[in-house]
Scaffold this active site. Structure first.
Site, PDB file in Angstrom:
ATOM      1  N   ASP A   1       6.077   5.596  38.617  1.00  0.00           N
ATOM      2  CA  ASP A   1       6.328   6.963  39.096  1.00  0.00           C
ATOM      3  C   ASP A   1       6.288   7.944  37.919  1.00  0.00           C
ATOM      4  O   ASP A   1       6.528   7.553  36.775  1.00  0.00           O
ATOM      5  CB  ASP A   1       7.716   7.072  39.726  1.00  0.00           C
TER       6      ASP A   1
HETATM    7  N1  URA Z   1       9.961   1.239  41.394  1.00  0.00           N
HETATM    8  C1  URA Z   1      10.100   2.582  41.492  1.00  0.00           C
HETATM    9  O1  URA Z   1      10.840   3.105  42.309  1.00  0.00           O
HETATM   10  N2  URA Z   1       9.383   3.351  40.634  1.00  0.00           N
HETATM   11  C2  URA Z   1       8.562   2.847  39.684  1.00  0.00           C
HETATM   12  O2  URA Z   1       7.958   3.600  38.910  1.00  0.00           O
HETATM   13  C3  URA Z   1       8.439   1.444  39.598  1.00  0.00           C
HETATM   14  C4  URA Z   1       9.155   0.662  40.478  1.00  0.00           C
END
Ligand code: URA
Length: 224
Positions: A102
């Site tokens: 993310d």
């Molecule tokens: N889980 C999440 O919520 N975000 C990420 O970036 C990776 C795993």
């Protein structure tokens, strides 16, 4: 594809002649004589038939990046800076991301032009371990360990998450190991135990770990 197929296609040689050439030790793949027609080759293989070049292999590229917070795991975006902008490599346009993070997450991101390698790392069936350090807004309830191990049903995808390991390191700090990578998976899992992720950092994917001295934004080529 099979080596015999590649040779057979070369100047319309045909399958029988190709098999004979291979069995007769006339074919080299990446500087090694190969006598098995079913040997797998791909666009990264360099193949010679006697002293004729049948295929020049493309250069396979594997890159490890310490993704900083704020960068999008995408190759281009009109609004936000992307991780690709951090990689000053002449072949960067050929790269794709093997398992996104993310925008608000940081840590190990792998990029490659080798689709078979990235598929192996990201397919849930392959169950490659991805390890994350997670900071939370609320204290982490000990019962969460069992719930993460059992899995959560995600309505949108109609699936139950694979068993995940939750190791509580501090009141609001944990290490989570996933064997798949669903959309916002860790954030959604913590939401299910009435908590909220405030920081998320990926430490490793399979046997590849982010070196401790690697600063956000740094990248290097690797040999996986
Ligand atoms: N889980 C999440 O919520 N975000 C990420 O970036 C990776 C795993």
């Amino acid at each position: 594809m099979f080596l015999s197929r590649l040779i057979a296609k070369h100047k319309g040689m045909g399958r029988t002649a190709a098999m004979q050439a291979i069995a007769g030790k006339k074919v080299k793949v990446d500087d090694r004589v190969v006598t098995d027609g079913q040997h797998e080759v791909d666009r990264f293989s360099t193949v010679w038939l006697d002293d004729t070049l049948v295929q020049q292999g493309e250069q396979a590229l594997y890159i490890m990046l310490h993704k900083p917070v704020g960068y999008l795991s995408a190759t281009s975006d009109p609004q936000h800076p992307t991780v690709l902008e951090l990689i000053d490599h002449p072949a960067r346009e050929t790269l794709h991301i093997a398992g996104r993070l993310d925008r608000s997450s940081s840590g190990l991101l792998l990029l490659t032009n080798d689709g078979r390698w990235s598929k192996r790392l990201t397919e849930p069936d392959e169950k490659v371990a991805k390890v994350y350090l997670v900071g939370t807004a609320e204290p982490i309830a000990p019962e969460a360990v069992e719930l993460f191990a059992r899995g959560f049903y995600f309505h949108t995808e109609d699936l139950t998450t694979l068993p995940a390991e939750l190791e509580i390191l501090g009141e609001r700090l944990a290490r989570v190991t996933l064997h798949e990578g669903r959309y916002h998976q860790i954030k959604r899992m913590f939401h299910r135990v009435s908590n909220r992720v405030v920081s998320l950092h990926r430490e490793s994917i399979g046997s590849l770990a982010l070196p401790p001295d690697f600063r956000p934004g740094e990248w290097r080529e690797i040999v996986p």
